[in-house]
Each structure stands twice: as C-alpha cells, then as structure tokens.
Enzyme design. Structure first.
Site, PDB file in Angstrom:
ATOM      1  N   SER A 121      -7.177  -8.151  -6.425  1.00  0.00           N
ATOM      2  CA  SER A 121      -7.578  -6.834  -6.910  1.00  0.00           C
ATOM      3  C   SER A 121      -6.946  -6.569  -8.269  1.00  0.00           C
ATOM      4  O   SER A 121      -6.137  -7.351  -8.759  1.00  0.00           O
ATOM      5  CB  SER A 121      -7.153  -5.749  -5.924  1.00  0.00           C
ATOM      6  OG  SER A 121      -5.835  -5.331  -6.224  1.00  0.00           O
ATOM      7  N   LYS A 122      -7.355  -5.449  -8.838  1.00  0.00           N
ATOM      8  CA  LYS A 122      -6.880  -5.074 -10.172  1.00  0.00           C
ATOM      9  C   LYS A 122      -5.376  -4.917 -10.237  1.00  0.00           C
ATOM     10  O   LYS A 122      -4.773  -5.062 -11.285  1.00  0.00           O
ATOM     11  CB  LYS A 122      -7.487  -3.726 -10.563  1.00  0.00           C
ATOM     12  CG  LYS A 122      -8.949  -3.825 -10.863  1.00  0.00           C
ATOM     13  CD  LYS A 122      -9.461  -2.510 -11.389  1.00  0.00           C
ATOM     14  CE  LYS A 122     -10.885  -2.735 -11.858  1.00  0.00           C
ATOM     15  NZ  LYS A 122     -11.537  -1.603 -12.393  1.00  0.00           N
ATOM     16  N   ARG A 123      -4.796  -4.566  -9.112  1.00  0.00           N
ATOM     17  CA  ARG A 123      -3.365  -4.269  -9.124  1.00  0.00           C
ATOM     18  C   ARG A 123      -2.493  -5.510  -8.976  1.00  0.00           C
ATOM     19  O   ARG A 123      -1.294  -5.445  -9.149  1.00  0.00           O
ATOM     20  CB  ARG A 123      -3.027  -3.262  -8.025  1.00  0.00           C
ATOM     21  CG  ARG A 123      -3.461  -1.846  -8.371  1.00  0.00           C
ATOM     22  CD  ARG A 123      -3.452  -0.952  -7.149  1.00  0.00           C
ATOM     23  NE  ARG A 123      -4.376  -1.437  -6.128  1.00  0.00           N
ATOM     24  CZ  ARG A 123      -5.688  -1.236  -6.148  1.00  0.00           C
ATOM     25  NH1 ARG A 123      -6.231  -0.553  -7.124  1.00  0.00           N
ATOM     26  NH2 ARG A 123      -6.465  -1.710  -5.201  1.00  0.00           N
TER      27      ARG A 123
END
Ligand code: GLU
Length: 452
Positions: free
Chosen positions: A226-228
């Site tokens: 994911s983006k995180r």
C-alpha cells in the site's frame, strides 16, 4: 495483426521474414492518474512499457489521466515527471492530458450513441454490453473468458456522468485507440476491466490492442503493498540515497527475471533480455533489502566521477561544498545509501570534529595511550614518504620497538584524528589527511584528553 493478411497477399515473400517485421510499429503508453505520489508499482509499469518499447524499437508515450478533477494535483503530475526522469525513462511522445482532449471524447461518444450502443439512465450515459462471452487473450495471464451473458455480474457500464464528466473506462479506451496503442501493459488490477474495454473497442469498430497485465506487488508478508509501506514512493528513493540505475534494476526484478537468474544487470543487458513473455504470472514480492544490496553494488562499481556527482547534493546539504575524490574513495566500498556519505566523511572537513565518548573511553583513556600517540607523532614527523604503505611500516616498526601490538597505536591514532572508533582504513585516512593535519590532530587530542 491488423493488415497482415493484405500485406501477405501482395508480397508473398514477406512470409520468410520474422513476425516482428510484419507487425505495425510498437506503441505503448504509461497512463498514470496524477493523485498522490508516484508509487513503485506505477514506476514499474512505466519501466516495463519503456523496456518493451526500447527492446522492440517502439514508441513510449506518457499520458496523464487527469479526468478526476477533485483528486488531481499539479504536485502529483510533477512527481510523475520527476520520478520517470530520475529513473531515466524518457518518453518519446506526450505528455498528453485527458483534460485537454474533450473534443475527441465527444466525437467518440457521438459515434457510440449514433450506433445505438448507449442509453440514458437518470442523466448518466450507459454503454450496453453485448451479452456474450468475451475472451481476454493476455500476453502474461493467458486466455481468460468473461461471461457477459450474466448481466447481474456484468451490468451495463456508465461511461458519462450526469455532469458530463467521463468515466475512466471510456476515455482510457478512446485514448488508446486514438494514440494507436499496440500493447497495453499495466497492473493486474486492471485485468477485470479488460473485457469491458474490449467491448468498447468493438463497439467503436476497432480491433483491441494486445494486453499484458503485470503481477501485483506484495509485501514480504504477502499483503498487498500500500501507499503507506516503506519504499512505496519513488520520491523516497530520490531523496533517500539511492542510485537511479540500482532502483531501475530492482524494479525490473519485481515480476521479471532472466532465465539464468541474474540480478545485477546494466541497462544494456536488461534492454536486450527483457521480454513480456518472461514476466511472471505470480505476484512479485517487495524486498527493500534487495534494493539496498543492489544500491551498494552499483555504488561500488560506479566510476569516481559519477560517485562524486551523485554524492554532491548530500554533501552540500551537510555544508560540505566539495569533497576531494581521495576522501570519497576511502568509504566508497562500504556505502549502502549515498545519504550516509556526509556523516562518514565529515571529520575530513573540520578540525573541530566531534569525539565519540565511548571510543575515547576505550582508547585514549587507556593507560599509556597518550604517550604512545606522542611517540607515534614523533616518529611520523620524520617520515618523508607520506603514503599508506610507509605509514603502516613506520607504525609497525614503532610497535615492535616498544614491544607492543600495532593495535595499541592504531586505535588511539584513529580516535585522535577522526574522533571515532570506526571508519576508513587508518593508513589511507592518514595519507589523505596529510602530515600536517595528522600531527596537529594528534597534538590537539593529547591536549584535550591529558588533564581530564
Ligand atoms: N490511469 C489508470 C491507472 O493509473 C491507467 C490504467 C491503464 O494503464 O490502462 O491505473
């Protein structure tokens, strides 16, 4: 291949040519939506498109899919340019912006409407699917059939909202058609959209391009990246001490590997060997440690000039205007991230370097250490050839004459001239510092630690 039958009819000899020579020129595109930052998954998609184009003498197009006005930002568009340029993925055409292509969409919309493929539903325009099986023949995933006879699973799709804005599927297909894209290479998350796109192509009277859906990128624990997640943003590599060639190499290996399992490959080699057919069907596992390993390999192998150029911004930020190649060379073989370099070499650039208290305790505070430093300085003062080999020989002679181990001189000398317990090879460090500074530093350290 469109048109190949006619060519065959006119020029029967062409049959003897390899299939490549008969096909239309390759045209591929990277079509990011400018929201948020450029993700490694997006960068990898761009890279695979770029490699395919370069490998096959094709054209690589950049298209910014900016129809979602609420979520697009100029910063995100800039991050796409910066990321692609940093990775060396220059585009041959574009950037095209969907927001500037309204007339093209209206024309295609009218075409579909006139042919009876659209109907209005509560102000929105919906595309009527043909109720039949649609087969996607994917270059990576193989043949997959989607049964559009099942209207509950595949309800007709909206292509235009009541406010007149376009839905992704429609503009994506119209652009690929208009830009004469031959191969759509994109993330596997779009595989399920592909039969819808094929239906649109056919309704527009066009043959769909070839599709190649590249595998998802998973974290090492198997969850979807994911983006995180650490390492997700390309910007993090740009500022985090990575070498573009190393990151490019790393991205290549996310879902592709040459048959012999080679890992570190220069661009020429990757370009020569890259092939869509060799892209893995299974998900790729993201392992930042591999990227770090490759980064160190690239740093070790690169010429000094390039190393100097890449480390310059990090050094400048740390207030070091220009570092001599001889200083940089000392630690080059140990560096994993370019961002480490200022700290590793900072003591070369000031006489006011910090002393590590643990190192001081362990070496300079040992009985006799400061006396040994005085002896070493005395002996070095008379040394004419100030190079690593002579410095080493002289220190060892001295140790032998004093009946102690060389380490009894080496450790205090290292801490005295650098303030640290670890660093470059002592003799090379002394050579690069030069006689005058070494003697001054030893004197300074003796003064500083003798009384207290
Ligand atoms: N804008 C879409 C995306 O970023 C493009 C998908 C495609 O490559 O067709 O996912």
């Amino acid at each position: 291949m469109p048109g190949s039958e006619t060519k065959l009819g006119i020029f029967p000899l062409i049959i003897t040519l390899p299939p490549l020579a008969m096909s239309s020129p390759i045209r591929v595109r990277f079509a990011p939506s400018p929201t948020g930052f450029l993700h490694v998954g997006g960068a990898r998609t761009a890279l695979f498109n770029w490699l395919f184009a370069r490998h096959r003498g094709g054209t690589f197009i950049l298209r910014i899919e900016d129809t979602d006005k609420a979520r697009n930002t100029p910063e995100a568009t800039q991050a796409i340019y910066d990321g692609l340029r940093w990775l060396g993925l220059e585009w041959d055409e574009g950037p095209y912006f969907q927001s500037e292509r309204e007339a093209i969409y209206v024309r295609r919309f009218e075409q579909l409407r006139a042919a009876g493929h659209l109907y209005e539903d509560a102000g929105a325009w919906r595309f009527r699917f043909r109720r039949e099986v649609v087969e996607v023949d994917d270059l990576i995933c193989g043949r997959i059939a989607f049964d559009f006879a099942q209207a509950d699973i595949h309800p007709d799709m909206t292509i235009r909202r009541p406010d007149g804005s376009w839905i992704f599927h429609f503009v994506n297909v119209v652009d690929d058609l208009d830009m004469r894209i031959t191969h759509v290479i994109r993330g596997e998350d779009h595989l399920s959209n592909t039969p819808k796109h094929i239906q649109l192509y056919r309704a527009l009277g066009a043959e769909p391009p070839r599709f190649a859906h590249i595998p998802l990128i998973l974290n090492s624990d198997g969850t979807k990246m994911s983006k995180r997640d650490q390492g997700a943003a390309v910007g993090g590599y740009i500022t985090g001490g990575y070498v573009p060639e190393a990151v490019r190499n790393f991205l290549c290996l996310l879902g592709w590997s040459p048959k012999d399992g080679s890992e570190k490959m220069d661009l020429e080699e990757i370009m020569r060997r890259f092939d869509l057919a060799a892209i893995h069907r299974k998900s790729a596992h993201f392992d930042l440690a591999k990227c770090d390993w490759l980064n160190a390999q690239y740093i070790q192998a690169m010429p000094m000039e390039r190393y100097r150029e890449l480390t310059r911004p990090y050094l400048e930020r740390a207030g070091i205007a220009d570092a001599d190649a001889s200083v940089l060379a000392l630690e080059k073989m140990k560096v994993t991230h370019l961002s480490e370099v200022p700290d590793r070499v900072s003591f070369f650039f000031t006489e006011d370097y910090a002393f590590d208290s643990i190192a001081v305790e362990k070496t300079l505070r040992k009985t006799g250490a400061l006396d040994r430093l005085a002896q070493l300085a005395e002996s070095y003062r008379t040394l004419d050839a100030w190079d690593a080999a002579a410095l080493e020989a002289r220190l060892k002679e001295l140790a032998a004459a004093q009946g102690c181990k060389p380490a009894e001189f080496i450790h205090p000398a290292r801490v005295a001239v650098s303030g640290r317990g670890v660093g470059p090879s002592l003799y090379h460090m002394l050579e690069v510092l030069g006689k005058e500074r070494v003697l001054a530093r030893i004197a300074q350290a003796r003064g500083r630690f003798s009384s207290s």
